[in-house]
Design an enzyme around this catalytic site. Structure first.
Site, PDB file in Angstrom:
ATOM      1  N   ARG A 176      48.350  67.535  86.541  1.00  0.00           N
ATOM      2  CA  ARG A 176      49.345  68.444  87.100  1.00  0.00           C
ATOM      3  C   ARG A 176      49.633  69.652  86.209  1.00  0.00           C
ATOM      4  O   ARG A 176      50.286  70.583  86.632  1.00  0.00           O
ATOM      5  CB  ARG A 176      50.664  67.700  87.325  1.00  0.00           C
ATOM      6  CG  ARG A 176      50.614  66.735  88.476  1.00  0.00           C
ATOM      7  CD  ARG A 176      51.991  66.174  88.754  1.00  0.00           C
ATOM      8  NE  ARG A 176      51.997  65.352  89.953  1.00  0.00           N
ATOM      9  CZ  ARG A 176      51.679  64.067  89.978  1.00  0.00           C
ATOM     10  NH1 ARG A 176      51.333  63.472  88.872  1.00  0.00           N
ATOM     11  NH2 ARG A 176      51.712  63.396  91.103  1.00  0.00           N
ATOM     12  N   ILE A 206      47.494  56.488  86.015  1.00  0.00           N
ATOM     13  CA  ILE A 206      46.587  55.717  86.874  1.00  0.00           C
ATOM     14  C   ILE A 206      45.370  55.249  86.085  1.00  0.00           C
ATOM     15  O   ILE A 206      44.382  54.808  86.645  1.00  0.00           O
ATOM     16  CB  ILE A 206      46.126  56.588  88.071  1.00  0.00           C
ATOM     17  CG1 ILE A 206      45.458  57.891  87.579  1.00  0.00           C
ATOM     18  CG2 ILE A 206      47.301  56.914  88.988  1.00  0.00           C
ATOM     19  CD1 ILE A 206      44.835  58.724  88.697  1.00  0.00           C
ATOM     20  N   ASP A 207      45.463  55.370  84.728  1.00  0.00           N
ATOM     21  CA  ASP A 207      44.265  55.203  83.897  1.00  0.00           C
ATOM     22  C   ASP A 207      44.021  53.805  83.353  1.00  0.00           C
ATOM     23  O   ASP A 207      43.034  53.571  82.655  1.00  0.00           O
ATOM     24  CB  ASP A 207      44.303  56.210  82.738  1.00  0.00           C
ATOM     25  CG  ASP A 207      45.593  56.119  81.918  1.00  0.00           C
ATOM     26  OD1 ASP A 207      46.175  55.012  81.837  1.00  0.00           O
ATOM     27  OD2 ASP A 207      46.013  57.158  81.369  1.00  0.00           O
ATOM     28  N   HIS A 214      52.065  55.314  90.662  1.00  0.00           N
ATOM     29  CA  HIS A 214      51.041  56.103  91.348  1.00  0.00           C
ATOM     30  C   HIS A 214      49.723  55.346  91.503  1.00  0.00           C
ATOM     31  O   HIS A 214      48.686  55.940  91.774  1.00  0.00           O
ATOM     32  CB  HIS A 214      50.801  57.427  90.609  1.00  0.00           C
ATOM     33  CG  HIS A 214      52.003  58.319  90.596  1.00  0.00           C
ATOM     34  ND1 HIS A 214      52.147  59.381  89.742  1.00  0.00           N
ATOM     35  CD2 HIS A 214      53.138  58.297  91.340  1.00  0.00           C
ATOM     36  CE1 HIS A 214      53.325  59.967  89.950  1.00  0.00           C
ATOM     37  NE2 HIS A 214      53.939  59.322  90.910  1.00  0.00           N
ATOM     38  N   ASN A 258      58.663  64.023  74.524  1.00  0.00           N
ATOM     39  CA  ASN A 258      57.815  64.880  75.357  1.00  0.00           C
ATOM     40  C   ASN A 258      57.634  66.229  74.674  1.00  0.00           C
ATOM     41  O   ASN A 258      58.564  66.754  74.081  1.00  0.00           O
ATOM     42  CB  ASN A 258      58.475  65.085  76.734  1.00  0.00           C
ATOM     43  CG  ASN A 258      57.520  65.649  77.760  1.00  0.00           C
ATOM     44  OD1 ASN A 258      56.421  65.125  77.931  1.00  0.00           O
ATOM     45  ND2 ASN A 258      57.911  66.721  78.421  1.00  0.00           N
TER      46      ASN A 258
END
Ligand SMILES: [Zn+2]
Length: 253
Positions: free
Chosen positions: A41, A108-109, A126, A225
């Site tokens: 993203r 999603i890894d 996800h 972050n």
């Protein structure tokens, strides 16, 4: 408090972790970038160069299903080569120590599972791109099998024996969020004493709801972050340093 430097970040984080019996991490793309997984993203990321395929389009045409699989196989080298990073290892250490009942991720890894988390303790909002499912009967397919069929079929995505479409086990744009995962994420968030948001900008819904939920339930909130988030002011500790650098001291063997 925004940690002024790495040492302060680590010592403050250590205090918060030592004070908490129930810790729930919530992770996003930032924890996996050092593992070679692209942040889809982000500006310049895959999805800004390649429009994501909407779920309805996947269902509507063979061409889109073929394209979706073509893109997935093009990324396979990155996914197959990726190993858990320092952030994954640190969280796995806390998990082994018994203080993380479960972890919520937007990734999603499969790297949390690869680092030692039981798959049952990873809540994937996800989904997971390292295997596939039939959309009709839920039969599981391994990617190597799909790829063999895809290649021997001249780039045509195979269907399930039941006639259903086979898709990576991810949640596509336009596809409903998995209700069970959402519920489990909420339960974990409400039960924790320390909520660790790591590598997520907390912009995309439903990610944005969880830090607030944790805080309202009396948990301490830590945000690690690179970029500021809109929840920074609410957090007990904000760290803008590199995730691997911050979490490396928490790795135990
Ligand atoms: Zn099926």
């Amino acid at each position: 408090m925004i940690a002024p430097d790495l040492d302060t970040a680590i010592s403050r984080l250590r205090e918060l972790i030592d004070d908490s019996q129930v810790i729930v991490p919530f992770t996003g793309a930032g924890i996996s970038t050092e593992c070679g997984i692209p942040d889809f993203r982000s500006p310049g990321g895959l999805w800004t160069r390649n429009q994501p395929i909407q779920f309805d389009d996947f269902l509507a045409s063979q061409e889109m299903r073929d394209e979706s699989w073509r893109r997935r196989f093009a990324m396979e080298e990155s996914f197959a080569a990726a190993k858990p990073g320092r952030g994954h290892q640190a969280l796995a250490s806390l998990y082994r120590g018994g203080r993380i009942p479960g972890l919520v991720t937007q990734n999603i890894d499969n790297l949390h599972q690869a680092s030692g988390f039981d798959a049952a303790d990873v809540v994937e909002l996800h989904g997971n791109t390292t295997y596939a499912l039939c959309l009709d009967c839920d039969e599981r397919y391994e990617l190597a099998w799909v790829r063999e069929k895809f290649e021997s079929g001249q780039g045509r995505a195979p269907d399930c024996a039941c006639g259903g479409y086979i898709k990576t086990a991810t949640v596509s744009f336009g596809q409903a969020m998995p209700a069970e995962a959402m519920q489990r994420a909420e339960d974990l968030t409400r039960a924790c004493e320390l909520f660790l948001a790591i590598g997520t900008s907390l912009v995309v819904w439903p990610a944005a709801g969880f830090p607030l939920m944790a805080k309202r339930n009396g948990a301490a909130l830590v945000i690690i972050n690179r970029e500021p988030t809109e929840f920074d002011e609410l957090a007990d500790l904000v760290v803008h340093n590199d995730i691997g650098d911050v979490l490396a001291p928490f790795i135990t063997r």
